[in-house]
Design a protein around this motif. Sequence first.
Motif, PDB file in Angstrom:
ATOM      1  N   ALA A 161       0.830  -1.205   0.000  1.00 51.25           N
ATOM      2  CA  ALA A 161       0.000   0.000   0.000  1.00 51.25           C
ATOM      3  C   ALA A 161       0.861   1.250   0.000  1.00 51.25           C
ATOM      4  O   ALA A 161       0.564   2.232  -0.704  1.00 51.25           O
ATOM      5  N   GLU A 162       1.945   1.235   0.767  1.00 50.92           N
ATOM      6  CA  GLU A 162       2.816   2.413   0.800  1.00 50.92           C
ATOM      7  C   GLU A 162       3.527   2.604  -0.527  1.00 50.92           C
ATOM      8  O   GLU A 162       3.784   3.747  -0.944  1.00 50.92           O
ATOM      9  N   LEU A 163       3.854   1.520  -1.208  1.00 56.49           N
ATOM     10  CA  LEU A 163       4.517   1.647  -2.503  1.00 56.49           C
ATOM     11  C   LEU A 163       3.679   2.469  -3.476  1.00 56.49           C
ATOM     12  O   LEU A 163       4.220   3.144  -4.355  1.00 56.49           O
ATOM     13  N   ASN A 164       2.374   2.440  -3.310  1.00 50.91           N
ATOM     14  CA  ASN A 164       1.508   3.228  -4.183  1.00 50.91           C
ATOM     15  C   ASN A 164       1.734   4.725  -4.051  1.00 50.91           C
ATOM     16  O   ASN A 164       1.368   5.486  -4.943  1.00 50.91           O
ATOM     17  N   THR A 165       2.352   5.163  -2.954  1.00 51.78           N
ATOM     18  CA  THR A 165       2.576   6.593  -2.733  1.00 51.78           C
ATOM     19  C   THR A 165       3.846   7.096  -3.403  1.00 51.78           C
ATOM     20  O   THR A 165       4.092   8.304  -3.422  1.00 51.78           O
ATOM     21  N   PHE A 166       4.664   6.180  -3.936  1.00 57.78           N
ATOM     22  CA  PHE A 166       5.913   6.579  -4.588  1.00 57.78           C
ATOM     23  C   PHE A 166       5.721   6.700  -6.097  1.00 57.78           C
ATOM     24  O   PHE A 166       5.007   5.901  -6.714  1.00 57.78           O
ATOM     25  N   ASP A 167       6.395   7.692  -6.671  1.00 57.29           N
ATOM     26  CA  ASP A 167       6.270   7.961  -8.105  1.00 57.29           C
ATOM     27  C   ASP A 167       7.359   7.304  -8.937  1.00 57.29           C
ATOM     28  O   ASP A 167       7.206   7.165 -10.154  1.00 57.29           O
ATOM     29  N   GLY A 168       8.477   6.939  -8.313  1.00 55.45           N
ATOM     30  CA  GLY A 168       9.573   6.339  -9.048  1.00 55.45           C
ATOM     31  C   GLY A 168      10.585   5.734  -8.097  1.00 55.45           C
ATOM     32  O   GLY A 168      10.527   5.947  -6.877  1.00 55.45           O
ATOM     33  N   VAL A 169      11.522   4.976  -8.661  1.00 63.74           N
ATOM     34  CA  VAL A 169      12.565   4.322  -7.870  1.00 63.74           C
ATOM     35  C   VAL A 169      13.908   4.510  -8.555  1.00 63.74           C
ATOM     36  O   VAL A 169      13.990   4.522  -9.798  1.00 63.74           O
ATOM     37  N   PHE A 170      14.963   4.672  -7.749  1.00 63.38           N
ATOM     38  CA  PHE A 170      16.304   4.924  -8.275  1.00 63.38           C
ATOM     39  C   PHE A 170      17.302   4.048  -7.519  1.00 63.38           C
ATOM     40  O   PHE A 170      17.252   3.965  -6.293  1.00 63.38           O
ATOM     41  N   ILE A 171      18.209   3.404  -8.268  1.00 68.56           N
ATOM     42  CA  ILE A 171      19.244   2.563  -7.662  1.00 68.56           C
ATOM     43  C   ILE A 171      20.605   2.963  -8.208  1.00 68.56           C
ATOM     44  O   ILE A 171      20.905   2.719  -9.380  1.00 68.56           O
TER      45      ILE A 171
END
Length: 252
Positions: A109-119
């Motif tokens: 559910a919290e992942l839905n609040t993120f717009d993108g991911v960076f590694i």
Amino acid sequence: MVAGKILIILSDAHSFEVHKSDDTTSQEESGFFLSELAKPLIKLLDAQYAVTFASPNGKGPNIDPLSESTMLAFLGNWWQKNKENKLIDEMRLTNNLASPRPFASISNAELNTFDGVFIPGGHAPLTDLGNNPELGRILLHFHNQKKPTALICHGPYALLSTKYAPESPGFAYKGYNLTSWSDAEESLVETLKGGTIDKVESTLRGEGAVMITGTGQKLGSITVDREVVSGANPLAADALGTQFVEMLKGTQ
């Protein structure tokens, strides 16, 4: 006003393995590569994105010592090195870089609040990101939702984790055009370290990714395919950050 939220994935590892010809293994100090984190991070912060750091178990990340070399990593540009070091110090004090969120603490559910991911890169991802089921779950969220995903250098190795996610159908990025730290570049490190190191490029190719390599990539060109932007080495950090922000804005 906050433009959105970005999840930044880091390794807990402070070293990586080098396999010697006498069947022994040495541990070489590593961590995240300073400019590969700092340059895209500057772009994100300038665009008013809020960032959250996460790692396998929430340990404080290490900086790859080579990436702090004024002469080797910054070609003598002390001002740029100082700027990036100050940013990392600030993130430790004002954000959660000193104590990243453990992967398991971030719910679907919290992942839905993120717009993108960076590694970012550095050799550390070779140690604990490629086979992490919780990271696989996280990356599958961004993949399935077609949310922008940025990776550089050894960072793309983390994509392998999608094979180990709960109920995973397999490697999620089969057929994607990707760029990473190349086998040729790694062979130079192997010569310096006197042993063999797990490869990013050939491992991803073996899983079905289409690896884009060449002079342009080594000099900082980036590769974009669907929701993913990837780069080979620190020379790509600026372009990667710019493209990532453009992709984020395009999805909002």
